[in-house]
Design a protein around this motif. Structure first.
Motif, PDB file in Angstrom:
ATOM      1  N   SER A 233      40.946  41.450  36.118  1.00  0.00           N
ATOM      2  CA  SER A 233      41.637  42.056  36.466  1.00  0.00           C
ATOM      3  C   SER A 233      41.941  41.282  38.009  1.00  0.00           C
ATOM      4  O   SER A 233      43.633  41.158  38.360  1.00  0.00           O
ATOM      5  N   VAL A 234      41.750  40.537  38.796  1.00  0.00           N
ATOM      6  CA  VAL A 234      42.024  40.111  39.652  1.00  0.00           C
ATOM      7  C   VAL A 234      43.747  38.357  39.038  1.00  0.00           C
ATOM      8  O   VAL A 234      44.262  38.491  39.722  1.00  0.00           O
TER       9      VAL A 234
ATOM     10  N   SER B  26      30.868  42.573  33.850  1.00  0.00           N
ATOM     11  CA  SER B  26      31.834  43.403  35.305  1.00  0.00           C
ATOM     12  C   SER B  26      32.283  41.356  36.287  1.00  0.00           C
ATOM     13  O   SER B  26      33.963  41.950  36.223  1.00  0.00           O
ATOM     14  N   ARG B  27      32.012  40.771  36.621  1.00  0.00           N
ATOM     15  CA  ARG B  27      32.179  39.826  36.577  1.00  0.00           C
ATOM     16  C   ARG B  27      33.243  39.350  36.229  1.00  0.00           C
ATOM     17  O   ARG B  27      34.884  39.850  36.193  1.00  0.00           O
ATOM     18  N   GLN B  28      33.498  39.118  34.746  1.00  0.00           N
ATOM     19  CA  GLN B  28      34.378  38.872  34.000  1.00  0.00           C
ATOM     20  C   GLN B  28      35.769  39.595  34.259  1.00  0.00           C
ATOM     21  O   GLN B  28      37.160  39.071  34.128  1.00  0.00           O
ATOM     22  N   ALA B  29      35.057  41.051  34.054  1.00  0.00           N
ATOM     23  CA  ALA B  29      36.548  42.035  34.087  1.00  0.00           C
ATOM     24  C   ALA B  29      36.922  41.692  35.399  1.00  0.00           C
ATOM     25  O   ALA B  29      37.703  42.016  35.237  1.00  0.00           O
ATOM     26  N   LEU B  30      36.485  41.913  36.383  1.00  0.00           N
ATOM     27  CA  LEU B  30      36.593  42.001  37.361  1.00  0.00           C
ATOM     28  C   LEU B  30      38.036  40.401  37.884  1.00  0.00           C
ATOM     29  O   LEU B  30      39.417  40.002  38.641  1.00  0.00           O
ATOM     30  N   ASP B  31      37.262  38.908  36.983  1.00  0.00           N
ATOM     31  CA  ASP B  31      38.202  38.085  37.271  1.00  0.00           C
ATOM     32  C   ASP B  31      39.716  38.720  36.476  1.00  0.00           C
ATOM     33  O   ASP B  31      40.658  37.605  36.405  1.00  0.00           O
TER      34      ASP B  31
ATOM     35  N   TYR C 201      26.199  42.335  35.173  1.00  0.00           N
ATOM     36  CA  TYR C 201      27.207  41.760  36.100  1.00  0.00           C
ATOM     37  C   TYR C 201      27.485  40.595  35.730  1.00  0.00           C
ATOM     38  O   TYR C 201      29.177  41.022  35.804  1.00  0.00           O
TER      39      TYR C 201
END
Length: 117
Positions: free
Chosen positions: A86-87, A79-84, A76
């Protein structure tokens, strides 16, 4: 007197015979009780062994669940770091596109202004 002694001897023999019968009966009962106690002890040991096995299985399951939870938390966080990231990259790209659009609009206005003169 001899008859009295013989009668007393018979009484003693009867009492001894009764005592031997009672002793034999008591030994049988003790043997039966010991067998029951051995069965109860074996049963208690089996229950204890089964409990210990179940406890070990529970501990193994608990350890596996904790490990799975740790893995899920780690996944998680990744994934959260990758999402951040990406954003953040998308916002940066959007800003670049917005800047490029503004530049193109400015160039278009300048081109329209220069063609009108």
């Amino acid at each position: 007197m001899c008859t009295d002694l013989e009668a007393e001897l018979d009484d003693v023999r009867e009492a001894l015979d009764d005592s031997e019968k009672k002793l034999a009966k008591s030994r049988r009962e003790n043997h039966d009780q010991e067998a029951v106690m051995q069965e109860a002890l074996a049963s208690a040991k089996q229950i204890g062994d089964e409990f210990e096995m179940q406890r070990e299985l529970w501990n193994d399951k608990q350890t596996a669940m904790k490990s799975e939870i740790d893995n899920l938390r780690r996944a998680y966080a990744e994934s959260r770091q990758a999402l951040d990231e990406s954003v953040h990259a998308a916002k940066h790209s959007a800003q670049e596109f917005q800047s490029r659009i503004s530049d193109l609009e400015q160039s278009l206005r300048e081109a329209q202004t220069s063609t009108q003169h």
